[in-house]
Design a protein around this motif. Sequence first.
Motif, PDB file in Angstrom:
ATOM      1  N   GLY A  20      15.276 -23.750  -0.649  1.00  0.00           N
ATOM      2  CA  GLY A  20      13.945 -23.657  -1.238  1.00  0.00           C
ATOM      3  C   GLY A  20      12.851 -23.733  -0.194  1.00  0.00           C
ATOM      4  N   LEU A  21      11.774 -24.386  -0.566  1.00  0.00           N
ATOM      5  CA  LEU A  21      10.571 -24.394   0.252  1.00  0.00           C
ATOM      6  C   LEU A  21      10.618 -25.389   1.399  1.00  0.00           C
ATOM      7  N   GLN A 105       5.030 -21.291   5.514  1.00  0.00           N
ATOM      8  CA  GLN A 105       4.158 -21.980   4.564  1.00  0.00           C
ATOM      9  C   GLN A 105       3.334 -23.041   5.282  1.00  0.00           C
ATOM     10  N   ALA A 132       9.801 -15.828   2.821  1.00  0.00           N
ATOM     11  CA  ALA A 132      10.546 -16.139   1.605  1.00  0.00           C
ATOM     12  C   ALA A 132      12.003 -15.744   1.803  1.00  0.00           C
ATOM     13  N   HIS A 154      12.079 -21.464  -6.040  1.00  0.00           N
ATOM     14  CA  HIS A 154      11.036 -20.652  -5.400  1.00  0.00           C
ATOM     15  C   HIS A 154      11.591 -19.419  -4.696  1.00  0.00           C
ATOM     16  N   ASN A 155      12.901 -19.322  -4.585  1.00  0.00           N
ATOM     17  CA  ASN A 155      13.556 -18.137  -4.012  1.00  0.00           C
ATOM     18  C   ASN A 155      14.672 -17.747  -4.980  1.00  0.00           C
ATOM     19  N   THR A 184      14.355 -17.452 -13.724  1.00  0.00           N
ATOM     20  CA  THR A 184      14.453 -18.909 -13.864  1.00  0.00           C
ATOM     21  C   THR A 184      15.449 -19.301 -14.948  1.00  0.00           C
TER      22      THR A 184
END
Length: 318
Positions: A20-21, A105, A132, A154-155, A184
């Motif tokens: 993820g992030l 980010q 991403a 988020h990906n 999702t």
Amino acid sequence: MRERTSASSVEPRFDAVGIGLNSVDLLCVVERHPAFNTKGPLLEVSRQGGGQAATAMAALARLGLRTAYIGAVGDDAEGAFSVASLREEGVNVDGVALQPGRASQFAVILVQRGGPPEERGGRTILWRREAALGPGEVREDIVRAARILHVDGHNIEAELRAAAWAKEEGVPVSFDAERVLPGTEELVRRADYLVGSEDFPAALTGEKSLEEALRAIRRMGPRVAAATLGERGALAFDGEAFHRSPAFRVEAVDTTGAGDVFHAGFVFGVLQGYPLPRTLRFANALAAMSCRKLGGRAALPRMAEVEEFLRRAGPLPA
């Protein structure tokens, strides 16, 4: 937790792998959040690593677990800082994809120090992201070598591919669910443990009642469907009963990353085989402790500190 399949030929190298992030957070402390078109002083400034999945893996590493992070960064100073901050925590970063020409980010976070007690430590986040993770950039060998896979939604395409590999390997999937995007719902169906933000269950299911929304999510596949409720703690449904766990009261300096750290505590409880009430209590304790300093990682505790915090708090309520 569910055991890995006996057919698996992969020896777990990691207790947890997060996808993820990641972020570089510039934290700016102000007395009060500024009004439009005004000026004011900065009381404190700090640059730290952040991001949902990345911070969760850093928190688990502080607790003594073997963790790995899979995500994407650009070939910029922020990307280098983000990777270095994870490596310094002992998180394996072999699965980080470098994407030349894309911005990593970066977030500016305004943290309020003054005002009424319920507003202190509250924050406003402004972010920029280009890098991403794509599905072709996910390291299959790292995913299959986990005891649990943690994703943050988020990906989506990359996380769906990783979740499919995890299912084949008998590796449970934990989902930090914050927003509803295309894909999702499918990721929810592949999750074993879903802990959403307070608004996520209703946004996904259309159910106004949180309890009914969690019931609906569990019918989609997860063994546990839960939601974090900020100062009110957390609520979880395991198919038989609802478990409500109150938050711990601390002098909050900054709530940045508290949700990410809650997920780390939840994953830790699952890996340890804790009953659900104990898992929720551990996660709430970890999240509360993370709020005592500026930034999402500055106050991440070691295991001995959490044990002492819980000892002082007393036993689980009957």
